[in-house]
Motif scaffolding. Structure first.
Motif, mmCIF file in Angstrom:
data_model
loop_
_atom_site.group_PDB
_atom_site.id
_atom_site.type_symbol
_atom_site.label_atom_id
_atom_site.label_comp_id
_atom_site.label_asym_id
_atom_site.label_seq_id
_atom_site.Cartn_x
_atom_site.Cartn_y
_atom_site.Cartn_z
ATOM 1 N N GLN A 1 4.888 57.894 56.395
ATOM 2 C CA GLN A 1 6.217 58.064 55.945
ATOM 3 C C GLN A 1 7.430 58.389 57.101
ATOM 4 O O GLN A 1 8.533 57.972 57.148
ATOM 5 N N ARG A 2 6.791 59.143 58.140
ATOM 6 C CA ARG A 2 7.536 59.266 59.325
ATOM 7 C C ARG A 2 8.044 58.059 59.986
ATOM 8 O O ARG A 2 8.992 57.687 60.422
ATOM 9 N N ASN A 3 6.657 57.066 60.229
ATOM 10 C CA ASN A 3 6.786 55.839 60.851
ATOM 11 C C ASN A 3 7.882 55.094 60.097
ATOM 12 O O ASN A 3 8.705 54.471 60.754
ATOM 13 N N CYS A 4 7.702 55.075 58.742
ATOM 14 C CA CYS A 4 8.992 54.144 58.020
ATOM 15 C C CYS A 4 10.159 54.662 58.315
ATOM 16 O O CYS A 4 11.072 53.774 58.631
ATOM 17 N N ILE A 5 10.598 56.003 58.429
ATOM 18 C CA ILE A 5 11.930 56.342 58.629
ATOM 19 C C ILE A 5 12.272 56.033 60.075
ATOM 20 O O ILE A 5 13.420 55.745 60.321
ATOM 21 N N ASN A 6 11.412 56.537 60.826
ATOM 22 C CA ASN A 6 11.524 56.163 62.265
ATOM 23 C C ASN A 6 11.886 54.424 62.660
ATOM 24 O O ASN A 6 12.539 54.396 63.460
ATOM 25 N N LEU A 7 11.651 53.624 61.831
ATOM 26 C CA LEU A 7 11.683 52.245 61.827
ATOM 27 C C LEU A 7 12.996 51.873 60.778
ATOM 28 O O LEU A 7 13.263 50.641 60.799
ATOM 29 N N GLY A 8 13.627 52.931 60.285
ATOM 30 C CA GLY A 8 14.879 52.423 59.416
ATOM 31 C C GLY A 8 14.243 51.901 58.219
ATOM 32 O O GLY A 8 15.212 51.335 57.416
ATOM 33 N N LEU A 9 13.059 52.174 57.672
ATOM 34 C CA LEU A 9 12.592 51.595 56.425
ATOM 35 C C LEU A 9 12.424 53.105 55.481
ATOM 36 O O LEU A 9 11.534 53.764 55.532
ATOM 37 N N PRO A 10 13.425 53.020 54.449
ATOM 38 C CA PRO A 10 13.511 54.490 53.587
ATOM 39 C C PRO A 10 12.190 54.383 53.002
ATOM 40 O O PRO A 10 11.536 53.357 52.230
ATOM 41 N N ALA A 11 11.476 55.578 53.054
ATOM 42 C CA ALA A 11 10.355 55.815 52.149
ATOM 43 C C ALA A 11 10.432 57.013 51.214
ATOM 44 O O ALA A 11 10.702 57.989 51.874
ATOM 45 N N ILE A 12 10.408 56.950 49.976
ATOM 46 C CA ILE A 12 11.018 57.619 48.985
ATOM 47 C C ILE A 12 9.811 58.307 47.925
ATOM 48 O O ILE A 12 9.410 57.346 47.309
ATOM 49 N N ALA A 13 9.603 59.442 47.757
ATOM 50 C CA ALA A 13 8.695 59.848 46.879
ATOM 51 C C ALA A 13 9.269 59.906 45.427
ATOM 52 O O ALA A 13 10.181 60.631 45.073
ATOM 53 N N CYS A 14 9.147 59.311 44.504
ATOM 54 C CA CYS A 14 9.610 59.137 43.100
ATOM 55 C C CYS A 14 8.679 58.945 42.031
ATOM 56 O O CYS A 14 8.464 57.388 41.682
ATOM 57 N N PRO A 15 7.626 59.726 41.517
ATOM 58 C CA PRO A 15 6.540 59.413 40.673
ATOM 59 C C PRO A 15 7.147 58.422 39.445
ATOM 60 O O PRO A 15 6.661 57.548 38.896
ATOM 61 N N GLU A 16 8.351 59.104 38.827
ATOM 62 C CA GLU A 16 8.906 58.640 37.565
ATOM 63 C C GLU A 16 9.269 57.054 37.737
ATOM 64 O O GLU A 16 8.914 56.402 37.016
ATOM 65 N N ALA A 17 9.765 56.790 39.073
ATOM 66 C CA ALA A 17 10.473 55.374 39.309
ATOM 67 C C ALA A 17 9.070 54.566 39.364
ATOM 68 O O ALA A 17 9.009 53.386 38.961
ATOM 69 N N VAL A 18 8.105 55.215 39.851
ATOM 70 C CA VAL A 18 6.772 54.337 40.269
ATOM 71 C C VAL A 18 6.264 54.017 38.643
ATOM 72 O O VAL A 18 5.737 52.786 38.540
#
Lengths: 419, 163
Positions: free
Chosen positions: B93-110
């Motif tokens: 998740q850190r790596n995604c954020i650091n590359l400008g790629l949003p990484a969001i936890a949302c079980p309901e949306a999944v």
């Protein structure tokens, strides 16, 4: 309200009056480490950041281990460029033949002291927790940021207190303690947490076995896995480092997220079955599985302690005719020590291949990868699908006794049945 | 800041970075070249679904294992605009954020997303729109939102160097 050891270390490295789990903070690093994979990547990101010089060359260290010895021309080019970059930056570089596997090297060479914060471009940087250091793994861009700023962003973790109680039976090592814990917590059970180890069973572990335990903290999702510094730590560091340190521990009234107790006298050697470090069973339940390759080495279990265990079992015996065995001392120091003790002789005589220190086959890059349909027992830390080579291969994680016994028997057996 | 695309679904828990990007390709430094090996050990056919702007929908503990940044770098290069998972492994998740790629936890949306679903994320509010159904994810700390908005840690540090 008191603080846990993890909170105390972070607080001492942050510009904050207080910190609690879940808080966001910038954290200063005492050491920033990268290997020959993350290193070139981080160097490229530094350029993108418009940063010419690392924040402090004395606090940055690079270790060649994953690609080393160069597996192909591309690897050779990366290693060549990396050495040139280190020379230009004036940072320490452990080149081929001078260091070994990153985490073992940093601990052996005195970079790691209790209470320090060390970030590494490798997920197993949590190994430094063996000496009570908040070691944690980051990606290459994070590491480039730490090289530029001398700090990184962090969410303060909660703490899971792990008590190891009692005496270990024969053939049970640090590897089994951490496998038992991962089985208990689950592979994501410590996400957002630091592990802190205590109990008489933890106190009885030497640094080598503490490294085996801390190394796999990340396999439960943890940020780090801390052994508070004690007499064992002090003795290990004597003459090894000039870095100042003080022994900190959690306050008695510190709030922890969870407490876990592992009874050591009930443990037997364990095996993590394919394809997860959390898929743990007693060795008896895995017994009889035919093994094509045994691998003894890596940043978790390539120490002199592991090699002594393996040699005790392999000395005077031969590797099974249908099995191959590879021994990889984790560092040049360990290699020399094993040579002096006659361990390498025992391995070679038994029919093992003894490699130079490298991460090579642990992550399926080179020097001992496995074929489709093949099955391995390894002292490494990950058995994900495809980890050691073919996507259709099967990797079992175990301690050095179990691995050596499998090499002799050509199948998984309890080491007591071979010894 | 909003991110939008068609859902590509990896409906499994504990998907590790080794299967998403096997070790033998880690030495590659070029992002476009990395994208050719994305999901190699998981299901190479997933690459065929990565057409135009996509949103990766994933299970729990997504990205467990190695710190190899090749995974989010390859995802970004392959047109993945954001990752919505039940939960993440920390370093990934850190790596995604650091590359400008949003990484969001949302079980309901999944749970609501299907292959090809239209997904839109509004980062500041943590609003995830799945085919018109609205879900609220826990918002990221402001600094992480700022990093993603800047395009990642490298451009964020560069902008501070220049000011």
């Amino acid at each position: 309200m008191g603080h846990t050891l993890a909170e105390k270390i972070l607080l001492a490295h942050a510009d904050a009056d207080d910190l609690s789990p879940g808080d966001f903070t910038m954290v200063r690093c005492d050491v920033v480490m990268a290997n020959d994979l993350g290193g070139p990547h981080a160097a490229r990101e530094l350029l993108k950041m418009g940063v010419d010089r690392v924040f402090d060359p004395e606090r940055v260290v690079i270790v060649a281990d994953h690609l080393m010895p160069a597996k192909d021309v591309r690897a050779a080019e990366l290693l060549k460029a990396l050495k040139e970059w280190c020379d230009r930056q004036g940072v320490s570089y452990y080149d081929q033949g001078r260091g070994g596997i990153e985490h073992t090297v940093l601990i052996e060479e005195g970079w790691v002291v209790p209470g320090s914060v060390i970030v590494g471009a490798d997920s197993h940087s949590c190994t430094y927790g063996a000496l009570g250091s908040f070691g944690t793994g980051l990606g290459a861009t994070d590491i480039a940021g730490a090289m530029a700023l001398g700090s990184f962003w962090q969410i303060v973790p909660g703490t899971i207190l792990v008590e190891f109680d009692g005496d270990r039976p024969a053939f049970v090592t640090g590897k089994d303690l951490i496998l038992a814990l991962i089985a208990e917590l689950g592979v994501a059970g410590a996400t957002g947490m630091a592990l802190e180890f205590g109990g008489d069973g933890a106190a009885a572990l030497g640094i080598d076995e503490r490294m085996a335990v801390s190394n796999m903290a990340v396999e439960a999702g943890a940020d780090t896995g801390l052994f508070p510094a004690d007499g064992v730590t002090t003795e290990y560091l004597l003459g090894r480092t000039e870095r100042p340190w003080t022994a900190e521990r959690s306050d008695g009234d510190a709030e922890v997220a969870r407490q876990v107790r592992i009874e050591l006298d009930r443990l037997t050697p364990l095996v993590a079955l394919p394809h997860s470090p959390g898929n743990v069973v007693p060795v008896s339940e895995a017994a009889g599985r035919k093994i094509d390759q045994v691998y003894i080495g890596n940043c978790a279990n390539g120490t002199i302690t592991d090699l002594r265990q393996a040699a005790e079992l392999l000395r005077g015996r031969t590797v099974h005719r249908d099995c191959r065995a590879i021994v990889v001392p984790a560092s040049q120091r360990i290699y020399r020590q094993a040579l002096a003790e006659g361990l390498l002789d025992a391995f070679v005589e038994a029919g093992c291949v003894v490699m130079t220190p490298t991460c090579g086959a642990c992550l399926g890059m080179h020097s001992g990868v496995i074929a489709p349909g093949e099955t391995a027992v390894t002292t490494t830390n990950r058995n994900f699908k495809g980890r050691m080579g073919s996507n259709e291969a099967f990797v079992h994680l175990a301690n050095a006794w179990v691995a050596a016994a499998a090499a002799v028997a050509g199948e998984i057996v309890h080491p007591a049945d071979v010894a | 800041v909003t991110f939008e695309g068609a859902a590509v679904v990896v409906d499994r828990d504990d998907v590790d970075t080794d299967v998403m990007y096997p070790g033998r390709f880690i030495g590659i430094l070029d992002d476009a070249e990395m994208a050719k090996h994305l999901f190699e050990g998981l299901d190479p056919r997933l690459r065929d679904e990565l057409v135009g702007d996509t949103v990766l929908v994933a299970g729990a503990n997504f990205g467990t294992g190695s710190s190899r940044e090749n995974v989010p770098a390859a995802m970004r290069a392959a047109g993945i605009r954001c990752v919505v998972a039940r939960s993440f492994a920390r370093i990934f998740q850190r790596n995604c954020i650091n590359l400008g790629l949003p990484a969001i936890a949302c079980p309901e949306a999944v749970g609501a997303a299907r292959r090809g679903s239209r997904i839109r994320l509004e980062l500041e509010t943590g609003t995830v729109d799945v085919d018109g159904r609205i879900f609220r994810a826990a918002t990221l700390p402001p600094f992480m939102v700022e990093l993603v908005g800047a395009g990642g840690l490298a451009p964020w540090i560069r902008s501070r160097q220049e000011t």
